[in-house]
Design a protein around this motif. Structure first.
Motif, PDB file in Angstrom:
ATOM      1  N   VAL A 178     -19.095  -2.342 -17.443  1.00 36.80           N
ATOM      2  CA  VAL A 178     -18.086  -1.370 -17.015  1.00 36.80           C
ATOM      3  C   VAL A 178     -18.653   0.035 -17.205  1.00 36.80           C
ATOM      4  CG1 VAL A 178     -16.027  -2.760 -17.307  1.00 36.80           C
ATOM      5  CG2 VAL A 178     -16.992  -1.637 -19.278  1.00 36.80           C
ATOM      6  N   GLY A 179     -18.301   0.938 -16.307  1.00 36.00           N
ATOM      7  CA  GLY A 179     -18.891   2.267 -16.412  1.00 36.00           C
ATOM      8  C   GLY A 179     -18.287   3.257 -15.448  1.00 36.00           C
ATOM      9  N   SER A 180     -18.994   4.368 -15.289  1.00 35.23           N
ATOM     10  CA  SER A 180     -18.531   5.488 -14.471  1.00 35.23           C
ATOM     11  C   SER A 180     -19.369   5.600 -13.219  1.00 35.23           C
ATOM     12  CB  SER A 180     -18.622   6.796 -15.265  1.00 35.23           C
ATOM     13  OG  SER A 180     -19.954   7.043 -15.691  1.00 35.23           O
ATOM     14  N   GLY A 181     -18.695   5.879 -12.130  1.00 34.52           N
ATOM     15  CA  GLY A 181     -19.411   6.067 -10.873  1.00 34.52           C
ATOM     16  C   GLY A 181     -18.903   7.264 -10.090  1.00 34.52           C
ATOM     17  N   GLY A 182     -18.974   8.453 -10.659  1.00 35.45           N
ATOM     18  CA  GLY A 182     -19.512   8.716 -11.984  1.00 35.45           C
ATOM     19  C   GLY A 182     -18.676   9.743 -12.715  1.00 35.45           C
ATOM     20  N   VAL A 183     -19.204  10.149 -13.866  1.00 31.42           N
ATOM     21  CA  VAL A 183     -18.699  11.323 -14.562  1.00 31.42           C
ATOM     22  C   VAL A 183     -19.347  12.551 -13.919  1.00 31.42           C
ATOM     23  CG1 VAL A 183     -18.836  12.625 -16.720  1.00 31.42           C
ATOM     24  CG2 VAL A 183     -18.182  10.216 -16.756  1.00 31.42           C
ATOM     25  N   MET A 184     -18.527  13.497 -13.485  1.00 38.29           N
ATOM     26  CA  MET A 184     -19.053  14.708 -12.863  1.00 38.29           C
ATOM     27  C   MET A 184     -19.424  15.691 -13.978  1.00 38.29           C
ATOM     28  SD  MET A 184     -19.005  13.946  -9.654  1.00 38.29           S
ATOM     29  CE  MET A 184     -19.426  12.299 -10.218  1.00 38.29           C
ATOM     30  N   LEU A 185     -20.684  15.685 -14.355  1.00 41.30           N
ATOM     31  CA  LEU A 185     -21.138  16.315 -15.589  1.00 41.30           C
ATOM     32  C   LEU A 185     -20.832  17.812 -15.697  1.00 41.30           C
ATOM     33  CD1 LEU A 185     -22.490  16.109 -18.286  1.00 41.30           C
ATOM     34  CD2 LEU A 185     -24.717  16.062 -17.147  1.00 41.30           C
ATOM     35  N   PRO A 186     -20.947  18.611 -14.619  1.00 43.35           N
ATOM     36  CA  PRO A 186     -20.636  20.037 -14.787  1.00 43.35           C
ATOM     37  C   PRO A 186     -19.191  20.307 -15.205  1.00 43.35           C
ATOM     38  CG  PRO A 186     -21.951  19.711 -12.822  1.00 43.35           C
ATOM     39  CD  PRO A 186     -21.547  18.343 -13.292  1.00 43.35           C
ATOM     40  N   ASN A 187     -18.307  19.300 -15.096  1.00 40.82           N
ATOM     41  CA  ASN A 187     -16.923  19.478 -15.530  1.00 40.82           C
ATOM     42  C   ASN A 187     -16.744  19.295 -17.031  1.00 40.82           C
ATOM     43  OD1 ASN A 187     -16.328  19.658 -12.807  1.00 40.82           O
ATOM     44  ND2 ASN A 187     -15.552  17.579 -12.645  1.00 40.82           N
ATOM     45  N   HIS A 188     -17.791  18.852 -17.743  1.00 43.40           N
ATOM     46  CA  HIS A 188     -17.623  18.415 -19.121  1.00 43.40           C
ATOM     47  C   HIS A 188     -18.756  18.895 -20.020  1.00 43.40           C
ATOM     48  CE1 HIS A 188     -14.689  15.609 -17.389  1.00 43.40           C
ATOM     49  NE2 HIS A 188     -15.623  15.254 -16.535  1.00 43.40           N
TER      50      HIS A 188
ATOM     51  N   ARG B 239     -20.832  -5.509 -12.157  1.00 39.49           N
ATOM     52  CA  ARG B 239     -20.346  -4.320 -12.867  1.00 39.49           C
ATOM     53  C   ARG B 239     -19.101  -3.775 -12.171  1.00 39.49           C
ATOM     54  NH1 ARG B 239     -25.224  -1.751 -13.864  1.00 39.49           N
ATOM     55  NH2 ARG B 239     -26.501  -3.193 -12.649  1.00 39.49           N
ATOM     56  N   PHE B 240     -18.337  -2.987 -12.913  1.00 39.75           N
ATOM     57  CA  PHE B 240     -17.105  -2.387 -12.402  1.00 39.75           C
ATOM     58  C   PHE B 240     -17.099  -0.940 -12.849  1.00 39.75           C
ATOM     59  CE2 PHE B 240     -12.684  -1.411 -11.831  1.00 39.75           C
ATOM     60  CZ  PHE B 240     -12.156  -2.346 -10.947  1.00 39.75           C
ATOM     61  N   TRP B 241     -17.226  -0.019 -11.876  1.00 37.19           N
ATOM     62  CA  TRP B 241     -17.311   1.400 -12.187  1.00 37.19           C
ATOM     63  C   TRP B 241     -16.064   2.134 -11.696  1.00 37.19           C
ATOM     64  CZ3 TRP B 241     -22.876   3.468 -10.715  1.00 37.19           C
ATOM     65  CH2 TRP B 241     -23.815   2.912 -11.600  1.00 37.19           C
ATOM     66  N   PHE B 242     -15.644   3.142 -12.483  1.00 35.35           N
ATOM     67  CA  PHE B 242     -14.555   4.025 -12.093  1.00 35.35           C
ATOM     68  C   PHE B 242     -15.135   5.381 -11.688  1.00 35.35           C
ATOM     69  CE2 PHE B 242     -12.553   1.065 -15.074  1.00 35.35           C
ATOM     70  CZ  PHE B 242     -11.418   0.698 -14.378  1.00 35.35           C
ATOM     71  N   ALA B 243     -14.647   5.927 -10.577  1.00 35.26           N
ATOM     72  CA  ALA B 243     -15.076   7.246 -10.114  1.00 35.26           C
ATOM     73  C   ALA B 243     -14.236   8.330 -10.777  1.00 35.26           C
ATOM     74  CB  ALA B 243     -14.945   7.347  -8.600  1.00 35.26           C
TER      75      ALA B 243
ATOM     76  N   GLY C 182     -22.792   6.575 -15.333  1.00 30.00           N
ATOM     77  CA  GLY C 182     -23.248   7.188 -14.095  1.00 30.00           C
ATOM     78  C   GLY C 182     -22.870   8.652 -14.089  1.00 30.00           C
ATOM     79  N   LEU C 183     -23.839   9.522 -13.823  1.00 28.96           N
ATOM     80  CA  LEU C 183     -23.630  10.970 -13.867  1.00 28.96           C
ATOM     81  C   LEU C 183     -23.829  11.588 -12.490  1.00 28.96           C
ATOM     82  CD1 LEU C 183     -25.653  11.775 -17.116  1.00 28.96           C
ATOM     83  CD2 LEU C 183     -23.158  11.777 -16.888  1.00 28.96           C
ATOM     84  N   GLY C 184     -22.934  12.501 -12.113  1.00 28.68           N
ATOM     85  CA  GLY C 184     -23.063  13.240 -10.868  1.00 28.68           C
ATOM     86  C   GLY C 184     -22.864  14.715 -11.114  1.00 28.68           C
ATOM     87  N   ARG C 185     -23.220  15.533 -10.117  1.00 24.07           N
ATOM     88  CA  ARG C 185     -23.078  16.982 -10.269  1.00 24.07           C
ATOM     89  C   ARG C 185     -22.082  17.590  -9.290  1.00 24.07           C
ATOM     90  NH1 ARG C 185     -26.757  19.898  -6.653  1.00 24.07           N
ATOM     91  NH2 ARG C 185     -27.032  21.583  -8.153  1.00 24.07           N
ATOM     92  N   ALA C 186     -21.420  16.752  -8.479  1.00 23.74           N
ATOM     93  CA  ALA C 186     -20.394  17.260  -7.571  1.00 23.74           C
ATOM     94  C   ALA C 186     -19.114  17.547  -8.356  1.00 23.74           C
ATOM     95  CB  ALA C 186     -20.122  16.244  -6.465  1.00 23.74           C
TER      96      ALA C 186
END
Length: 350
Positions: free
Chosen positions: A78-88, A45-49, A111-115
């Motif tokens: 391919v995916g997210s590492g991660g989408v910072m969910l509180p921003n969206h 897999r290939f993830w974008f931060a 991939g979801l994060g909260r930072a």
């Protein structure tokens, strides 16, 4: 560790690094070329931060980059590492990733994060969206996204008793795979309670890895989509023809991380030559740089591969997502990243 331990599957985490003198267009072109090469080499897999307002990082919009990478590849996830969910807005995230799943069915990871992924000023700009920016509602927003991206969709219940159906796309037949990301006990426990796959951000910190994995595995509750805990590790890595070259290529990223940790002004990544020339003369904390590099996987290919295999066996995982942090020499082209490509090629062959 047994000498017969199997090498882990390898994946890529990309921050779209920007070096001195390089434009955003050139940095993105280099990262997309890296994704194509990872696909060819058999990486999983290939993830974008997601990071914001950083001179050395161009991965501000994972969905856009994922779409571009998906269109250039045929096999790799391919995916997210991660989408910072509180921003969206959760609905917007769900719609974006449902569309990505329609573009590349069966190959999309969310991939979801909260930072925040940035400094306090940028965080405030990103979160000017009412209740969406409420970090305390992060678990609710994760549940909302999981429901909305599914082919069945979600149903809003009004106080009047009326139901309102919500679908991320009108005729979905599959959904992106949702992962929770984090570097704290909170994210590990939340992933466990929701029955979601989980990734600890070991490449960024490395502190608390064992505790986070233990909490996730011991508290895991099976869900409809996942019967057992599922996790992998992240790690910064540089492989080269010699250990000396690998150490030289690792220095620009180590110095950038030292700037971040030490609250020094941030700059684009130095070239290998610039980093070597500056190392002895500036005020960056040399002990901090050394401590960072000690946790990374740097060296000749056989050594790095063996250490990654041991690392995976130690923590009971069968996949490692490497962040290939090899810097560039002055003469190397701006629209490519030969050092990062070299890391992938050497590790895939090791």
């Amino acid at each position: 560790m047994s000498s017969t331990a199997s090498p882990p599957a390898l994946s890529i985490l990309d921050l779209v690094p920007v070096r001195a003198g390089q434009s955003s267009a050139q940095a993105i072109a280099a990262s997309l070329a890296l994704a194509v090469r990872a696909d060819e080499l058999g990486f999983a897999r290939f993830w974008f931060a997601e990071h914001h307002n950083m001179p050395a990082v161009a991965s501000t919009t994972p969905p856009v980059l994922i779409a571009a990478a998906a269109s250039r590849t045929s096999r790799i996830r391919v995916g997210s590492g991660g989408v910072m969910l509180p921003n969206h807005s959760p609905l917007v995230v769900a719609e974006q990733f449902a569309a990505l799943e329609a573009i590349a069915p069966g190959r999309i990871d969310l991939g979801l994060g909260r930072a925040p992924g940035s400094d306090p000023v940028i965080t405030q700009l990103l979160r000017q969206s009412g209740t969406t920016s409420d970090v305390e509602r992060f678990p609710d927003h994760v549940r909302d996204i999981r429901a909305i991206v599914s082919p069945e969709g979600a149903a809003l219940q009004f106080t009047s008793g009326r139901s309102y159906d919500v679908h991320a796309t009108p005729a979905a037949t599959s959904a992106p795979e949702v992962w929770l990301l984090g570097s704290s006990d909170y994210s590990a426990q939340l992933a466990a309670s929701m029955g979601l796959p989980y990734v600890f951000a070991n490449h960024f910190s490395g502190e608390g890895l064992e505790r986070a994995l233990d909490l996730y595995r011991s508290q895991f509750r099976a869900s409809e989509g996942l019967a057992e805990p599922r996790t992998f590790l992240t790690a910064n890595a540089v492989a080269a023809a010699t250990a000396e070259e690998a150490e030289a290529r690792a220095l620009p990223q180590a110095r950038m991380m030292a700037r971040l940790r030490g609250n020094f002004p941030l700059t684009p990544l130095e070239s290998v030559e610039q980093a070597a020339a500056a190392e002895a003369s500036d005020t960056l904390a040399t002990p901090l740089i050394g401590a960072l590099r000690a946790k990374w996987f740097i060296g000749a290919a056989a050594d790095v591969s063996a250490r990654l295999t041991a690392f995976a066996a130690q923590h009971g995982v069968d996949e490692i997502m490497i962040s290939p942090v090899a810097g560039s020499y002055d003469e190397e082209p701006m629209d490519a990243s030969p050092g990062r490509v070299q890391t992938l090629e050497l590790l895939s062959a090791a």
